[in-house]
Design a protein around this motif. Structure first.
Motif, short mmCIF file in Angstrom:
data_model
loop_
_atom_site.label_atom_id
_atom_site.label_comp_id
_atom_site.label_asym_id
_atom_site.label_seq_id
_atom_site.Cartn_x
_atom_site.Cartn_y
_atom_site.Cartn_z
N MET A 25 -3.86 2.03 9.03
CA MET A 25 -5.20 2.89 8.05
C MET A 25 -3.98 2.59 6.66
O MET A 25 -4.79 2.50 5.53
N HIS A 26 -2.58 3.12 6.93
CA HIS A 26 -1.77 3.47 5.63
C HIS A 26 -1.22 2.78 5.25
O HIS A 26 -0.78 2.33 3.83
N GLU A 27 -1.42 1.12 5.65
CA GLU A 27 -0.64 -0.32 5.60
C GLU A 27 -1.99 -0.82 4.65
O GLU A 27 -1.20 -1.23 3.75
N THR A 28 -3.04 -0.58 5.28
CA THR A 28 -4.21 -0.90 4.80
C THR A 28 -4.51 -0.64 2.87
O THR A 28 -4.89 -0.99 1.95
N LEU A 29 -3.93 0.47 3.02
CA LEU A 29 -4.45 1.80 1.77
C LEU A 29 -3.48 0.52 0.73
O LEU A 29 -3.51 0.31 -0.53
N MET A 30 -1.96 0.24 1.10
CA MET A 30 -1.08 0.41 0.44
C MET A 30 -0.70 -1.17 0.08
O MET A 30 -1.22 -1.84 -1.32
N VAL A 31 -1.73 -2.21 1.07
CA VAL A 31 -2.02 -3.49 0.80
C VAL A 31 -3.10 -3.61 -0.01
O VAL A 31 -2.92 -4.30 -1.39
N SER A 32 -4.23 -3.05 -0.34
CA SER A 32 -5.20 -2.93 -1.27
C SER A 32 -5.25 -2.94 -2.24
O SER A 32 -4.92 -2.98 -4.00
N LEU A 33 -3.79 -1.72 -3.46
CA LEU A 33 -2.87 -1.01 -3.55
C LEU A 33 -2.91 -2.04 -4.99
O LEU A 33 -2.67 -2.51 -5.83
#
Length: 453
Positions: free
Chosen positions: A316-324
């Motif tokens: 979930m954390h990685e998804t947020l980082m990639v999105s930004l």
């Protein structure tokens, strides 16, 4: 009941394994194609109307958009709740329960949207008048709303069907649903607006036909996933209530944007039809230029929800980082393009005086403010899918009120440009703080539920 191998494949939570970057790019990329198809049609719609040579017609589209944005915001909120619940249940491998809840909420939602569309059509004139529409603008906008609003339930169904296809990981079919609707509109728009010389009435008829195509194709594409089943009448209200616990805050969140936009439209309309034409053109360019950002925020939700349901916290954390990172890249590319093509864009929409000035300052600098808007959208998506929908409501309403009204009011003293700049400055702090809070929420979930599969 024992599932076949095909059923197991269909029900598999696809986002709980594999590269997060790949999942995000595939989901957002296919979503972008679908949204681009829709936004290009809206773009051409405005272009066809602008070729009629009357800025009052172009301004009327701006007033119509204000009501349309309110309705679409509610539709998006409805779809968010359905997608979040469905993705979580699929992540937890509870497909039959997901089908029951989807069916229940579809029936509930359809009734609500039919009522809403009828009410908006009934009170269209006083609503548009209070927004600042007068004379030809008012009459044209009223006629458009009277045709489109009663059929708003079609776009609600289409959005939910497309969202459910994303929830199960079928990005291609989700894209196809929106592309089909866009192709219908792309064919009918010039036919009705120019060939039959029906103006805004033709655009309204084309819009209804396009939404019907989206709803029908979405239903057809979703059938194989067995998420629409025979309804259990005794559970409709109970199931709908559970979806509404997510949808209602999401609706409130999404309503903030058009409500803030209403204040901007009301303020901009005081500067005349040319200023409204410029604002309307900008409002149509932003979705087209940032289709990837809009698609991204709609696509990463199922990825976050499936991993939450499956117990994969770090993903979930990685998804947020990639999105930004992808939001930043998209805004940078859009700024370079519009900075180099501002004169062409002004001529494309036949903008004059204040309208041309607004478009030029948008292409040069104001467009960069969409970075913070994208950050806010990504954070809100995380809040909605992680079980903190009230945070997204608070941030969006904060941006629509504290981040819009005082800045636009002060900017209006400096003319239309001040309104545009004020609206942009106001979103900056909310985008930054929202992203910080999103990371804090993920950290809290990790601490409270440290289990990692």
């Amino acid at each position: 009941m024992k599932m076949s191998a095909d059923d197991k494949s269909l029900h598999k939570p696809r986002f709980c394994e594999g590269s997060i970057m790949r999942h995000v790019i595939v989901m957002a990329g296919t979503g972008t194609v679908g949204l681009m198809a829709v936004f290009i049609v809206d773009f051409l719609n405005l272009f066809y109307i602008s070729t009629l040579g009357d800025p009052q017609f172009t301004a009327a589209i701006g007033f119509v958009n204000s009501i349309g944005f309110l309705q679409i915001a509610i539709c998006i909120g409805m779809s968010i709740g359905t997608v979040v619940i469905t993705a979580r249940l699929i992540g937890a491998r509870q497909h039959e329960k997901a089908g029951r809840m989807v069916t229940s909420f579809l029936m509930f939602m359809t009734v609500i949207m039919v009522i809403l569309g009828g009410v908006m059509a009934l009170f269209r004139r006083p609503i548009l008048y209070h927004l600042g529409a007068r004379g030809v603008e008012l009459e044209q906008a009223c006629h458009f709303v009277s045709i489109v609003s009663p059929f708003v339930f079609l776009i609600a169904l289409g959005m939910v069907f497309s969202g459910l296809l994303r929830a199960v990981g079928d990005a291609k079919r989700s894209m196809n649903v929106t592309v089909i609707g866009a192709l219908v509109a792309a064919f009918l728009d010039p036919l009705f607006i120019l060939w039959f010389n029906m103006g805004l009435e033709g655009a309204a008829i084309s819009t209804v036909c396009s939404r019907l195509a989206v709803a029908v194709s979405g239903f057809y594409c979703l059938r194989s996933y067995k998420l629409i089943i025979k309804p259990e009448w005794s559970t409709i209200l109970k199931d709908s209530y559970r979806v509404l616990t997510i949808s209602f805050p999401a609706i409130l969140t999404n309503l903030a944007t058009p409500v803030g936009g209403l204040f901007v439209v009301r303020t901009m309309s005081s500067f005349g039809s040319n200023a409204m034409s410029g604002q309307t053109a900008i409002d149509r360019i932003v979705p087209l230029a940032f289709a990837f950002v809009f698609a991204l925020t709609g696509s990463v939700g199922p990825i976050i929800s499936q991993n939450l349901g499956g117990g994969f916290r770090d993903r979930m954390h990685e998804t947020l980082m990639v999105s930004l990172k992808l939001v930043f890249l998209c805004v940078l590319v859009a700024w370079i393009f519009f900075f180099c093509t501002e004169n062409w864009v002004v001529k494309l929409f036949s903008l004059h005086a204040e309208g041309a000035d607004l478009m030029r300052i948008f292409c040069r600098w104001v467009i960069l403010g969409n970075l913070f808007l994208g950050m806010l959208f990504v954070a809100n998506t995380a809040f909605n899918n992680l079980g903190y929908p009230l945070l997204s409501t608070a941030f969006n309403w904060g941006r629509a009120t504290l981040g819009t009204i005082p800045f636009v009011w002060i900017g209006a003293a400096y003319g239309p440009k001040g309104v545009l700049i004020g609206q942009t400055i106001g979103v900056m702090p909310f985008g930054c703080v929202a992203v910080i809070c999103a990371f804090m929420v993920i950290k809290r979930i990790k601490l409270e539920h440290p289990f990692q599969k």
